[in-house]
Design a protein around this motif. Structure first.
Motif, PDB file in Angstrom:
ATOM      1  N   ALA A  29       0.832  -1.199   0.000  1.00  0.00           N
ATOM      2  CA  ALA A  29       0.000   0.000   0.000  1.00  0.00           C
ATOM      3  C   ALA A  29       0.866   1.249   0.000  1.00  0.00           C
ATOM      4  O   ALA A  29       1.792   1.372   0.809  1.00  0.00           O
ATOM      5  CB  ALA A  29      -0.924   0.003   1.214  1.00  0.00           C
ATOM      6  N   GLY A  30       0.574   2.199  -0.896  1.00  0.00           N
ATOM      7  CA  GLY A  30       1.247   3.485  -0.911  1.00  0.00           C
ATOM      8  C   GLY A  30       0.620   4.432   0.089  1.00  0.00           C
ATOM      9  O   GLY A  30      -0.266   4.062   0.874  1.00  0.00           O
ATOM     10  N   GLY A  31       1.066   5.693   0.067  1.00  0.00           N
ATOM     11  CA  GLY A  31       0.583   6.661   1.040  1.00  0.00           C
ATOM     12  C   GLY A  31      -0.909   6.896   0.961  1.00  0.00           C
ATOM     13  O   GLY A  31      -1.615   6.886   1.968  1.00  0.00           O
ATOM     14  N   THR A  32      -1.451   7.081  -0.243  1.00  0.00           N
ATOM     15  CA  THR A  32      -2.884   7.325  -0.403  1.00  0.00           C
ATOM     16  C   THR A  32      -3.696   6.109   0.035  1.00  0.00           C
ATOM     17  O   THR A  32      -4.712   6.235   0.730  1.00  0.00           O
ATOM     18  CB  THR A  32      -3.204   7.667  -1.870  1.00  0.00           C
ATOM     19  OG1 THR A  32      -2.418   8.797  -2.273  1.00  0.00           O
ATOM     20  CG2 THR A  32      -4.675   7.990  -2.029  1.00  0.00           C
ATOM     21  N   ALA A  33      -3.245   4.913  -0.390  1.00  0.00           N
ATOM     22  CA  ALA A  33      -3.963   3.689  -0.028  1.00  0.00           C
ATOM     23  C   ALA A  33      -3.924   3.453   1.474  1.00  0.00           C
ATOM     24  O   ALA A  33      -4.922   3.033   2.082  1.00  0.00           O
ATOM     25  CB  ALA A  33      -3.363   2.495  -0.760  1.00  0.00           C
ATOM     26  N   LEU A  34      -2.763   3.725   2.090  1.00  0.00           N
ATOM     27  CA  LEU A  34      -2.639   3.539   3.535  1.00  0.00           C
ATOM     28  C   LEU A  34      -3.523   4.527   4.282  1.00  0.00           C
ATOM     29  O   LEU A  34      -4.157   4.188   5.286  1.00  0.00           O
ATOM     30  CB  LEU A  34      -1.176   3.700   3.951  1.00  0.00           C
ATOM     31  CG  LEU A  34      -0.770   3.159   5.315  1.00  0.00           C
ATOM     32  CD1 LEU A  34      -1.003   1.653   5.398  1.00  0.00           C
ATOM     33  CD2 LEU A  34       0.691   3.474   5.604  1.00  0.00           C
ATOM     34  N   GLY A  35      -3.574   5.775   3.780  1.00  0.00           N
ATOM     35  CA  GLY A  35      -4.457   6.765   4.390  1.00  0.00           C
ATOM     36  C   GLY A  35      -5.915   6.361   4.290  1.00  0.00           C
ATOM     37  O   GLY A  35      -6.688   6.526   5.228  1.00  0.00           O
ATOM     38  N   ALA A  36      -6.295   5.795   3.132  1.00  0.00           N
ATOM     39  CA  ALA A  36      -7.669   5.336   2.959  1.00  0.00           C
ATOM     40  C   ALA A  36      -7.986   4.178   3.896  1.00  0.00           C
ATOM     41  O   ALA A  36      -9.075   4.108   4.482  1.00  0.00           O
ATOM     42  CB  ALA A  36      -7.895   4.915   1.511  1.00  0.00           C
ATOM     43  N   LEU A  37      -7.025   3.247   4.060  1.00  0.00           N
ATOM     44  CA  LEU A  37      -7.223   2.107   4.959  1.00  0.00           C
ATOM     45  C   LEU A  37      -7.486   2.574   6.381  1.00  0.00           C
ATOM     46  O   LEU A  37      -8.441   2.125   7.030  1.00  0.00           O
ATOM     47  CB  LEU A  37      -5.985   1.201   4.923  1.00  0.00           C
ATOM     48  CG  LEU A  37      -5.956   0.047   5.944  1.00  0.00           C
ATOM     49  CD1 LEU A  37      -7.081  -0.948   5.645  1.00  0.00           C
ATOM     50  CD2 LEU A  37      -4.601  -0.662   5.933  1.00  0.00           C
TER      51      LEU A  37
END
Length: 401
Positions: A29-37
């Motif tokens: 997971a990148g930064g955006t995906a991790l933030g969404a998680l």
């Protein structure tokens, strides 16, 4: 037992920050995906807040918190066993739903078991105990990650949640034996109370002020506080987690201190203005000053943590600014708004980082939100720590002179 459930919920809220590196590597997971998680917890918590209040009003603290703790434990189990980002997202969704009921339940319990004039003190103690869970999610979890996997840690947290849910069912009672039973509300009264709360002009300045202090801090401490230090200051994950742990400790102690202090002074607005201003200074410092790791960084983290203790005053001021009949609903709306902001800020912060911009621009986003919070305090009403009178349920007959 209730504080234990609340504490565990705060652990799930802030653990992604400490586990960010491991989660990112394991789930790709990148930064955006991790933030969404991480934001799924906040979105679900927000969406479930008002329905949770209605459930607690109808069925009481005991069984609602029991079920809520079971749902939180299920979310921890799901996250621990996730093999993909999509599957992992179900974990924060469940923990957010479970914790929403726990929060409303413990606030209703406090109202039933403690005197109204102790509201600031009791709320401060509750938030201090809950913050212990956030502290455990910091440095202690970072140390555990050096010896165990993040999956093992979340599995143990799930088992603790199961034990707590059983304990609540056995130990907790909705109200003291000497208290009279609460009247059953009419079916339409909950929605009527919600409409009245949303129309209250007292709600919105307090909501904006709390967004600037707690909405920003929860989003930062819950995910980006540790990566900021590891990626821009070269600190290890364990050392970086100590910064967010310190900020959370200041936040927890501040919740208790500011609640007692405000009760004794008999004022709310000066504390709202002071904490909002401290938040703005802290975020501007993190975004614009050439601070270094060490005491400078710790001081700035402590500033935004101290400002977040405003939540104790915001809850008290709102409770005193609306009629008692809609106070619980108004508090749910305030709390939901704060966490909606946190849920939006986490992926927005990650989006700025993924775009290649400097971390200072992402931190400037927090500074802008906190500046709006400072401005909103000017429109807040001073309650003098005195609640409004209850709304009459029947017309009062006129008395001839």
């Amino acid at each position: 037992m209730l504080a234990g459930c609340f504490l565990l919920g705060f652990f799930h809220r802030f653990a992604p920050a400490t586990s960010a590196e491991a989660l990112s590597a394991d789930l790709d997971a990148g930064g955006t995906a991790l933030g969404a998680l991480a934001s799924w917890h906040f979105w679900m918590y927000t969406a479930a807040q008002i329905p949770a209040g209605m459930l607690v009003d109808r069925y009481g603290t005991r069984w609602c918190v029991t079920v809520g703790s079971l749902v939180t434990a299920a979310g921890s189990f799901v996250l621990a066993g996730a093999e993909s980002l999509a599957m992992a997202s179900a974990g924060p969704l469940l923990t957010g739903a479970g914790l929403s009921v726990v929060f409303v339940g413990i606030m209703k319990y406090n109202a039933a078991w403690f005197r109204p004039e102790r509201y600031g003190l009791v709320t401060g103690i509750t938030m201090l105990l809950a913050t212990c869970g956030a502290i455990v999610a910091g440095s202690p979890t970072a140390w555990l990650l050096e010896h165990f996997t993040w999956r093992q840690i979340f599995s143990v947290a799930a088992m603790v949640g199961l034990v707590l849910s059983v304990a609540v069912a056995v130990v907790v009672r909705n109200r003291p034996a000497w208290a009279t039973a609460e009247p059953t509300a009419h079916r339409g009264s909950s929605w009527g109370g919600l409409r009245t709360a949303l129309r209250s002009r007292e709600l919105w300045p307090l909501l904006l002020a709390t967004l600037g202090t707690n909405g920003t801090f929860y989003a930062f401490a819950g995910l980006w506080g540790v990566p900021l230090l590891t990626e821009t200051r070269g600190l290890s994950n364990t050392v970086a987690a100590a910064y967010t742990t310190g900020a959370l400790a200041v936040y927890g102690v501040g919740c208790l201190v500011i609640g007692v202090w405000s009760d004794r002074v008999g004022r709310r607005k000066p504390f709202l203005l002071g904490t909002s201003s401290i938040a703005a200074l802290g975020w501007v410092g993190l975004a614009a000053l050439p601070w270094e790791a060490g005491w400078q960084g710790l001081g700035l983290y402590a500033l935004v943590g101290a400002a977040a203790s405003q939540v104790t005053i915001s809850f008290a001021a709102l409770k005193e600014s609306v009629p008692a009949e809609i106070a619980a609903t108004a508090l749910a709306v305030l709390n939901a708004g704060v966490f909606a902001a946190s849920a939006a800020l986490q992926p927005l912060f990650g989006l700025v980082i993924d775009s290649g911009a400097d971390w200072g621009w992402a931190l400037a986003l927090m500074a802008g939100v906190s500046a709006a919070g400072v401005a909103s305090v000017c429109f807040a009403r001073e309650t003098w720590c005195a609640p409004l009178p209850a709304i009459p349920t029947e017309p009062t007959a006129e008395v001839s002179p």
